[in-house]
Design an enzyme around this catalytic site. Structure first.
Site, mmCIF file in Angstrom:
data_model
loop_
_atom_site.group_PDB
_atom_site.id
_atom_site.type_symbol
_atom_site.label_atom_id
_atom_site.label_comp_id
_atom_site.label_asym_id
_atom_site.label_seq_id
_atom_site.Cartn_x
_atom_site.Cartn_y
_atom_site.Cartn_z
ATOM 1 N N GLU A 439 0.835 -1.199 0.000
ATOM 2 C CA GLU A 439 0.000 0.000 0.000
ATOM 3 C C GLU A 439 0.869 1.248 0.000
ATOM 4 O OE1 GLU A 439 -2.989 2.222 3.183
ATOM 5 O OE2 GLU A 439 -2.431 0.113 3.466
ATOM 6 N N ASP A 512 -1.618 -2.049 5.564
ATOM 7 C CA ASP A 512 -1.593 -1.615 6.956
ATOM 8 C C ASP A 512 -2.705 -2.277 7.751
ATOM 9 O OD1 ASP A 512 0.509 0.011 6.303
ATOM 10 O OD2 ASP A 512 -0.672 1.862 6.193
ATOM 11 N N ASP A 514 -5.081 -1.277 9.569
ATOM 12 C CA ASP A 514 -6.089 -0.308 9.960
ATOM 13 C C ASP A 514 -7.279 -0.427 9.018
ATOM 14 O OD1 ASP A 514 -5.226 0.831 7.596
ATOM 15 O OD2 ASP A 514 -4.202 2.520 8.542
ATOM 16 N N ASP A 516 -8.328 1.502 6.516
ATOM 17 C CA ASP A 516 -7.983 1.697 5.109
ATOM 18 C C ASP A 516 -7.259 0.483 4.542
ATOM 19 O OD1 ASP A 516 -9.143 4.147 4.762
ATOM 20 O OD2 ASP A 516 -7.355 5.289 5.304
#
Length: 654
Positions: A439, A512, A514, A516
């Protein structure tokens, strides 16, 4: 030298062969094989329903991890077998190829035709209990690993004044055989729901009696009045149907000297592109299709093309003669259920029907019935043809886009058609090569510096990739990030996917930890599931598992993947209270870009120390539904799902 003589030849008696080679009988010893045990017992109960003797089936996951299946059928016979001189129940439970389904005397049609189902379950269970209500009494026997441990005995009177009949089977899978013995309630519920949809009037209850702390407590009850019509509407999953109501074809007749039956329901989604179809033989799901599915598809294509050709004056387009079978089936939702005596499957797991006579029967029935329906429903017929013409135009446009992509790759001699962002590995052996999809440029920079340059390639993506669940293929292929991904992998996409072009045998999604990152991972999985499903099916797609926490105290450094693991490390390694970790520096990684190359290699990319999760499709029907719900066009359905499941959400990023 090792002696090879008659003494070297081993003979496995009874069910020993099943325990020695379980994969031959249930397909595997992983979670799929584990659940196959449940299907075998449930299918026997369904056979009683098909024979007209069972109205209710109850399936329970027990508190201690076993499974109980009960039905109100006739009950397995308990009288002494005329040849073996032991109770018939014992024969059924301990002998391969023993059952009442070979000569059609007890069952006209049956799913468990091989007579190995319940005996195989018994062989692969550490313990099995059977209770039979029959002749006014309840009879019981017990077994261990396929061998009888308790003789047949009467343990009570049958319910309802001695008139109740039925069979109850409890079994506990052998942990020495299976990789896991933990049953998944969602997998069981999906299968039971399909079974109820295929059997109008049959009630199936499910109870998960495990504690809520272990994911238990679920209760479901299924009973449908309209059968396949209900099934097709369920597969639509909230999408608007193209037709007012599904086309229903139902016929039972003598064909080629044997009784045959065919029940089909089919419609199309108004705006959907993916085909959703299910096929069954004697209520047994055939995920790999076979003769019945081939007969249905051939008759559908031929009949619609002929009818559309006769109607082509109604259309401005060139006409359906340029339409392929794939175009006609775009957005199709269908259930094909056939019944026949002695079906020939490929293997005991019954994944594909091989009976050629069924292909001819289904082709004849569908051809005749569909032609009659089209003549009586001209308006709906035109809708189908118009949708297929639009699909043909989109297919031709997508092909042009693929051709253009190939030509650009050939002309770009400096990179041999590979994307400029790709930091490729030096190895040209796909079996040892890995592609990390990361990402953003920040994570891309760390991973490029920390990787093994010989075997690990890095492809950073900018932002969130296109949601392929909503977009037409032409737009998907025009997207720069997805085009780079397709070029790097080398296989192309469906319908021209070629596994021989695969450049990396491990494709690893590294995002990641999280919200997103989770969204990006979901978008990428949607892309692979829709356009490169074979990569998932063949086990080439993985999820990297970067740590959430770094724990440091002087020279001692540990990494934790979750809050629970962090607290365990604080207690066991650092000998401190998680609520007040004195002297321990606890750092939470907000993103992969924050990790220096050495830490990223050590925790997430080093093959000797990393953790990878292989992505698989254990239940394609459930995956199809979930992807359509979460990534599709219906915001209302998605909102409803979120509201219904919000109570289970954890680790919210707010």
């Amino acid at each position: 030298m090792v002696e090879y003589s008659a003494k070297s030849i081993s003979v496995l008696e009874g069910l020993e062969a099943v325990r020695k080679r379980p994969g031959m009988y249930i397909g595997s010893t992983d979670v799929r094989g584990l659940h196959h045990l449940v299907w075998e017992v449930v299918d026997n109960a369904v056979d009683e329903h098909l024979a007209g003797h069972c109205k209710k089936i109850t399936v329970k996951v027990l508190k201690d991890g076993g499974v109980e299946v009960a039905d109100d059928g006739r009950g397995i016979p308990v009288e002494e077998h005329h040849k073996l001189k032991v109770p018939a129940l014992e024969v059924v439970m301990t002998k391969l190829h023993a059952g009442g389904k070979f000569d059609q005397q007890a069952y006209a049609v049956s799913g468990g035709l091989h007579g190995v189902g319940v005996s195989v379950v018994n062989a692969l269970a550490i313990r099995t209990q059977v209770e039979v209500s029959r002749d006014g009494q309840v009879h019981a026997m017990q077994f261990k690993q396929g061998k009888r441990t308790k003789k047949l005995e009467v343990i009570g009177q049958a319910a309802r004044g001695g008139k109740a009949t039925g069979t109850l089977v409890r079994f506990w899978p052998d942990p020495d055989i299976f990789d896991t013995t933990e049953f998944d309630d969602a997998t069981i519920v999906t299968r039971l729901k399909e079974t109820a949809l295929l059997n109008p009037g049959l009630r199936i209850d499910f109870h998960d009696n495990r504690p809520a702390s272990q994911g238990g407590g679920r209760r479901e009850s299924f009973r449908y009045a309209d059968g396949l019509t209900d099934f097709v509407n369920d597969l639509l999953d909230g999408k608007e149907p193209l037709l007012g109501k599904p086309i229903v074809i139902s016929r039972a007749e003598e064909f080629d000297g044997r009784p045959m039956a065919c029940d089909i329901a089919v419609t199309w989604m108004e705006t959907g592109h993916a085909e959703r179809s299910r096929s069954y033989v004697n209520i047994i799901h055939t995920p790999d299709g076979g003769a019945h599915d081939e007969g249905f598809r051939k008759a559908l294509t031929r009949t619609l093309n002929k009818w559309g050709s006769d109607q082509n004056k109604l259309f401005v387009q060139k006409g359906p003669q340029s339409v392929t079978g794939d175009d006609l089936r775009e957005g199709m939702v269908a259930v094909v259920s056939v019944k026949m005596p002695d079906p020939q499957f490929e293997g005991q797991t019954k994944g594909r029907l091989g009976s050629a006579v069924m292909r001819k029967f289904v082709e004849k029935v569908v051809g005749e019935a569909l032609a009659e329906w089209l003549d009586a429903n001209t308006g709906d017929g035109r809708k189908i043809i118009k949708k297929s013409l639009l699909a043909a135009k989109a297919r031709q446009a997508a092909k042009a886009a693929r051709d253009l992509t190939r030509r650009k790759g050939i002309l770009d001699s400096s990179s041999a058609g590979l994307p400029g962002k790709l930091a490729d590995c030096s190895s040209r052996n796909p079996e040892e090569s890995e592609l990390y999809i990361v990402e953003g440029d920040s994570a891309g920079g760390s991973s490029k510096q920390g990787r093994d340059r010989d075997r690990q390639a890095i492809l950073p993506l900018r932002g969130k990739v296109l949601n392929v669940e909503k977009a037409q293929l032409r737009r998907v292929l025009a997207n720069e990030e997805i085009a780079n991904l397709i070029k790097a992998i080398g296989t192309g996409v469906e319908p021209e996917f070629d596994i021989n072009g695969l450049r990396y045998h491990k494709i690893i999604l590294m995002a990641d930890a999280d919200v997103d990152g989770g969204h990006i991972t979901t978008l990428l999985l949607t892309f692979f599931y829709r356009l490169m499903p074979d990569l998932i099916a063949k086990g080439h797609v993985y999820l990297a598992q970067p740590p959430l926490y770094q724990l440091r105290k002087k020279a001692t450094v540990e990494y934790a993947m979750s809050d629970k693991e962090r607290d365990q490390l604080l207690r066991k390694v650092f000998r401190t209270d998680p609520k007040d970790p004195k002297g321990v520096e606890v750092a939470r990684f907000k993103g992969l870009g924050e990790m220096d190359p050495d830490h990223l290699w050590e925790t997430t990319m080093d093959p000797q120390r990393r953790t990878l999760l292989r992505v698989g499709i254990e239940d394609a029907a459930r995956a199809e539904s979930i992807f359509g719900l979460l990534m599709g066009n219906s915001a209302a359905d998605r909102r409803g799902w979120i509201e219904a499941n919000a109570q289970y959400a954890e680790n919210l990023d707010i």
